[in-house]
Design an enzyme around this catalytic site. Sequence first.
Site: not given
Ligand code: AP5
Ligand code: MG
Length: 217
Positions: A15, A90, A128, A162, A173
């Site tokens: 994402k 979410r 990552r 992270r 997660r």
């Molecule tokens: P990346 O693009 O970083 O993936 P992502 O989908 O953004 O993954 P996240 O881990 O950030 O998602 P998440 O939903 O767990 O975390 P968030 O920060 O939102 O890519 C991942 C890796 O893959 C990278 O190394 C990249 O280089 C690689 N990659 C990407 N595309 C690729 C491809 N096509 N091929 C190969 N490799 C690839 O949330 C974190 C925490 O915050 C949650 O657990 C929660 O505690 C809190 N939080 C956030 N939002 C909310 C909400 N709305 N409600 C409640 N709690 C929340």
């Molecule tokens: Mg992310």
Amino acid sequence: MAKIVVLMGAPGAGKGTQARLLQDRTGLPQISTGDMFRAIAQEESPLADEVRAVQASGRLISDDLVIRIVRDRTNRPDCRNGYILDGFPRTIKQAEMLEALAKEQGHELVAVLIDVPFDVLEKRMTGRRTCPVCGEIYNIYFKPPKTDEVCDRHPEVKLMHRSDDVPEKVRVRLETYEQQTRPLLDYYAATGRLHRVDGTRTPEEIYRDVERIVLGQ
Ligand code: AP5
Ligand code: MG
């Protein structure tokens, strides 16, 4: 009509990677709730302590807090022509709030699911690394920096790993996603607003599909 692009997908699906490409190439701002909470977690306050603990556990922050933060951020002038949501909504409660917000703001909503099987996700997360200066996202397996552990553009700082990108937190997660966020796919599919893209290809290949959906071609 201006668009709210909701990028959906499991943790590690890509994402953030796609949101950054969309932001660079369409000018729509990326609103990542995960990044916003990671910024709050660096402050010194009781709220920061709480956010840090919840994020590190792999569970979700309370709906009320998330909703307040998204409302404030998306009412800023740079969101007038639309915006990209990365990591929000979410839960069903968050999705319902977004429905009301979209109406108030006069935006239409398009949801894009970046579809990646669970077995691929673990390596994406544990591998990552992120630049603390520019936010560039690397992966030691799939997109390594030119020099180990430092950003190509900011070699003076070490890349970040992270606290929730470790195997036992990754499992929590993924479970949280299954239980609380996956039901949203049906929610958007039922109203014909969900588009799926195959997230196992290269970021550029995925981006071409995402852009086509967002620009409505
Ligand atoms: P990346 O693009 O970083 O993936 P992502 O989908 O953004 O993954 P996240 O881990 O950030 O998602 P998440 O939903 O767990 O975390 P968030 O920060 O939102 O890519 C991942 C890796 O893959 C990278 O190394 C990249 O280089 C690689 N990659 C990407 N595309 C690729 C491809 N096509 N091929 C190969 N490799 C690839 O949330 C974190 C925490 O915050 C949650 O657990 C929660 O505690 C809190 N939080 C956030 N939002 C909310 C909400 N709305 N409600 C409640 N709690 C929340
Ligand atoms: Mg992310």
